[in-house]
Write a protein that holds these residues in place. Structure first.
Motif, PDB file in Angstrom:
ATOM      1  N   PRO A 212      55.699  35.221   0.506  1.00  0.00           N
ATOM      2  CA  PRO A 212      54.722  35.323  -0.583  1.00  0.00           C
ATOM      3  C   PRO A 212      53.282  35.504  -0.114  1.00  0.00           C
ATOM      4  CG  PRO A 212      56.259  33.534  -0.997  1.00  0.00           C
ATOM      5  CD  PRO A 212      56.487  33.983   0.418  1.00  0.00           C
ATOM      6  N   PHE A 213      53.017  35.194   1.143  1.00  0.00           N
ATOM      7  CA  PHE A 213      51.660  35.287   1.676  1.00  0.00           C
ATOM      8  C   PHE A 213      51.493  36.490   2.604  1.00  0.00           C
ATOM      9  CE2 PHE A 213      52.719  30.884   0.799  1.00  0.00           C
ATOM     10  CZ  PHE A 213      51.674  30.495  -0.022  1.00  0.00           C
ATOM     11  N   ARG A 214      52.436  37.416   2.542  1.00  0.00           N
ATOM     12  CA  ARG A 214      52.403  38.558   3.461  1.00  0.00           C
ATOM     13  C   ARG A 214      51.098  39.335   3.354  1.00  0.00           C
ATOM     14  NH1 ARG A 214      56.494  43.814   3.424  1.00  0.00           N
ATOM     15  NH2 ARG A 214      56.166  44.455   5.609  1.00  0.00           N
ATOM     16  N   GLY A 215      50.664  39.614   2.146  1.00  0.00           N
ATOM     17  CA  GLY A 215      49.429  40.363   1.966  1.00  0.00           C
ATOM     18  C   GLY A 215      48.228  39.642   2.536  1.00  0.00           C
ATOM     19  N   GLN A 216      48.169  38.333   2.353  1.00  0.00           N
ATOM     20  CA  GLN A 216      47.046  37.565   2.881  1.00  0.00           C
ATOM     21  C   GLN A 216      47.048  37.562   4.408  1.00  0.00           C
ATOM     22  OE1 GLN A 216      46.486  33.723   0.918  1.00  0.00           O
ATOM     23  NE2 GLN A 216      47.732  34.449  -0.794  1.00  0.00           N
ATOM     24  N   PHE A 217      48.234  37.428   4.999  1.00  0.00           N
ATOM     25  CA  PHE A 217      48.303  37.416   6.460  1.00  0.00           C
ATOM     26  C   PHE A 217      48.010  38.799   7.044  1.00  0.00           C
ATOM     27  CE2 PHE A 217      51.041  33.487   6.056  1.00  0.00           C
ATOM     28  CZ  PHE A 217      50.085  32.650   6.591  1.00  0.00           C
ATOM     29  N   ARG A 218      48.349  39.851   6.310  1.00  0.00           N
ATOM     30  CA  ARG A 218      48.003  41.188   6.793  1.00  0.00           C
ATOM     31  C   ARG A 218      46.489  41.351   6.883  1.00  0.00           C
ATOM     32  NH1 ARG A 218      49.246  45.781   3.845  1.00  0.00           N
ATOM     33  NH2 ARG A 218      48.971  46.931   5.786  1.00  0.00           N
ATOM     34  N   GLN A 219      45.765  40.708   5.972  1.00  0.00           N
ATOM     35  CA  GLN A 219      44.305  40.752   6.027  1.00  0.00           C
ATOM     36  C   GLN A 219      43.764  39.867   7.144  1.00  0.00           C
ATOM     37  OE1 GLN A 219      42.300  42.737   4.117  1.00  0.00           O
ATOM     38  NE2 GLN A 219      44.220  43.621   3.388  1.00  0.00           N
ATOM     39  N   GLU A 220      44.386  38.707   7.333  1.00  0.00           N
ATOM     40  CA  GLU A 220      43.891  37.766   8.332  1.00  0.00           C
ATOM     41  C   GLU A 220      44.169  38.251   9.754  1.00  0.00           C
ATOM     42  OE1 GLU A 220      43.932  32.945   9.154  1.00  0.00           O
ATOM     43  OE2 GLU A 220      44.781  33.809   7.343  1.00  0.00           O
ATOM     44  N   PHE A 221      45.354  38.800   9.962  1.00  0.00           N
ATOM     45  CA  PHE A 221      45.707  39.290  11.294  1.00  0.00           C
ATOM     46  C   PHE A 221      45.363  40.775  11.397  1.00  0.00           C
ATOM     47  CE2 PHE A 221      48.075  35.359  11.334  1.00  0.00           C
ATOM     48  CZ  PHE A 221      47.936  34.938  12.653  1.00  0.00           C
ATOM     49  N   THR A 222      44.071  41.047  11.384  1.00  0.00           N
ATOM     50  CA  THR A 222      43.554  42.404  11.550  1.00  0.00           C
ATOM     51  C   THR A 222      43.212  42.616  13.019  1.00  0.00           C
ATOM     52  OG1 THR A 222      42.634  42.381   9.308  1.00  0.00           O
ATOM     53  CG2 THR A 222      41.777  44.030  10.843  1.00  0.00           C
ATOM     54  N   PHE A 223      43.916  43.524  13.662  1.00  0.00           N
ATOM     55  CA  PHE A 223      43.663  43.792  15.075  1.00  0.00           C
ATOM     56  C   PHE A 223      42.262  44.352  15.289  1.00  0.00           C
ATOM     57  CE2 PHE A 223      48.291  43.793  15.279  1.00  0.00           C
ATOM     58  CZ  PHE A 223      48.534  43.193  16.512  1.00  0.00           C
TER      59      PHE A 223
END
Length: 381
Positions: A212-223
């Motif tokens: 459920p937090f995939r979108g948030q983690f995609r933003q947080e783990f920005t290379f």
């Protein structure tokens, strides 16, 4: 999940649009029928906004244990799946109150493991409002690749000031039970859920809890931009060398093939052999039947095996000699095919679209409790 329902209002051919977010009607939009086609684009834009996590605060991925559709039903009935909150309490963020107990986590393994550990800890903060912090060594390691991490580093003088060590599943189940027993979110904040500081000693990576937090983690783990640029360059150059793929609007499917060190682990832990080319053929056919112009971008810790076995016109080998660049490359796919290990999972999870994984009836339990079309099992044997 968004749903819309059309009806006739006032006998004048109007359209009634009910926009639903995770089971609750958010908006009712009446519109005269003759203008409906002209407003379709605006409605689509509105739907996209309402699907944003900041609006849809109660993701439909949360479900009761009785609704879990796992790979192996006996696993579910035995209570081995993590319970799901019936609702999100959306607690206040207590991170700044240094007088409150906190939760920290073990760091172990390589980059895939550490990202999983970070995300698992961050979920406890997001869901339950507990204070959470990571060890300085974790921040030093993964922080050199990502520049938007939000979990604070634990104070050095309090680095061992916890009072109990727990397995991630145990603290998670305890927190979910307290939330479920408290009933729906009240007007007042929930009481702080822990009364002592906790150290999580294992290396968790629960794909159903993280989803459920995939979108948030995609933003947080920005290379970092230089890492992403290298990954894109590898993809672009590999595709450019294939003249038959030129000028096509390709759907990029990243493929991670884990072998080498995992072969022995699979055998000893799960009595499994590594997946063979038949699994990849089925996984590739899954996407060939569903997306336009797929191209499969393969990375692996054993590229020679891949070049000898994965040989088809729409398969390209794009791996570099840099594990961090390859991880960034995996996140750039529109969809993903994985095998085993946290590295491949993290690369796919931080990407977009569907994640295909190998299914076997009484074996690898990583996805045993999933109830989402985002994770798609493909028979491995």
């Amino acid at each position: 999940m968004m749903r819309s329902r059309r009806g006739v209002c006032g006998g004048r051919g109007c359209v009634l649009v009910l926009v639903v977010c995770a089971g609750g009607i958010l908006l009712v939009l009446p519109s005269c029928y003759q203008f409906f086609l002209h407003t379709l684009a605006q409605l689509h834009q509105l739907m996209s906004i309402l699907q944003h996590p900041s609006v849809c605060q109660y993701p439909s991925f949360f479900y009761n244990e009785t609704e879990i559709k796992g790979i192996n039903s006996s696993v579910v009935s035995a209570g081995r799946c993590l319970p799901q909150p019936r609702y999100l309490p959306l607690p206040q963020d207590n991170q700044q109150d240094r007088s409150l107990p906190y939760i920290t986590i073990n760091r172990g393994g390589r980059i895939g493991n550490e990202i999983c550990q970070y995300m698992s800890l961050a979920v406890l903060r997001k869901m339950f409002g507990v204070r959470a912090s990571i060890h300085g060594e974790m921040e030093k390691y993964i922080g050199q690749f990502f520049h938007r991490l939000t979990l604070p580093v634990q104070d050095s003088h309090r680095s061992h000031n916890y009072t109990i060590k727990l397995h991630y599943d145990d603290i998670y189940k305890t927190l979910v039970t307290r939330v479920n027993n408290n009933g729906p979110p009240p007007d007042a904040p929930y009481p702080y859920p822990i009364n002592q500081s906790i150290y999580i000693y294992n290396n968790p990576c629960p794909p159903d809890v993280l989803l459920p937090f995939r979108g948030q983690f995609r933003q947080e783990f920005t290379f970092r931009e230089d890492i992403v640029d290298k990954a894109r360059k590898h993809i672009d150059e590999a595709i450019r060398m294939q003249s038959h793929l030129a000028d096509k609007n390709l759907t990029k499917i990243t493929v991670h093939v884990r072998r080498k060190d995992y072969i022995k682990f699979l055998k000893e832990r799960f009595n499994l052999e590594p997946v063979e080319k038949s699994y990849f053929e089925r996984a590739f056919d899954f996407f060939r039947q569903r997306v336009p112009e797929p191209v499969f971008l393969v990375t692996s810790d054993e590229p020679r095996w891949c070049r000898e076995n994965l040989i088809q016109p729409d398969v390209i080998h794009v791996g570099s000699n840099d594990s961090v660049v390859d991880l960034a490359l995996l996140t750039l796919g529109d969809h993903h095919v994985i095998t085993y290990g946290t590295y491949g999972f993290v690369g796919a999870f931080l990407g977009r679209g569907t994640i295909v994984y190998p299914e076997s009836e009484n074996s690898w339990p990583f996805f045993r409790c999933i109830n989402s079309t985002i994770y798609q099992p493909i028979p491995r044997d």
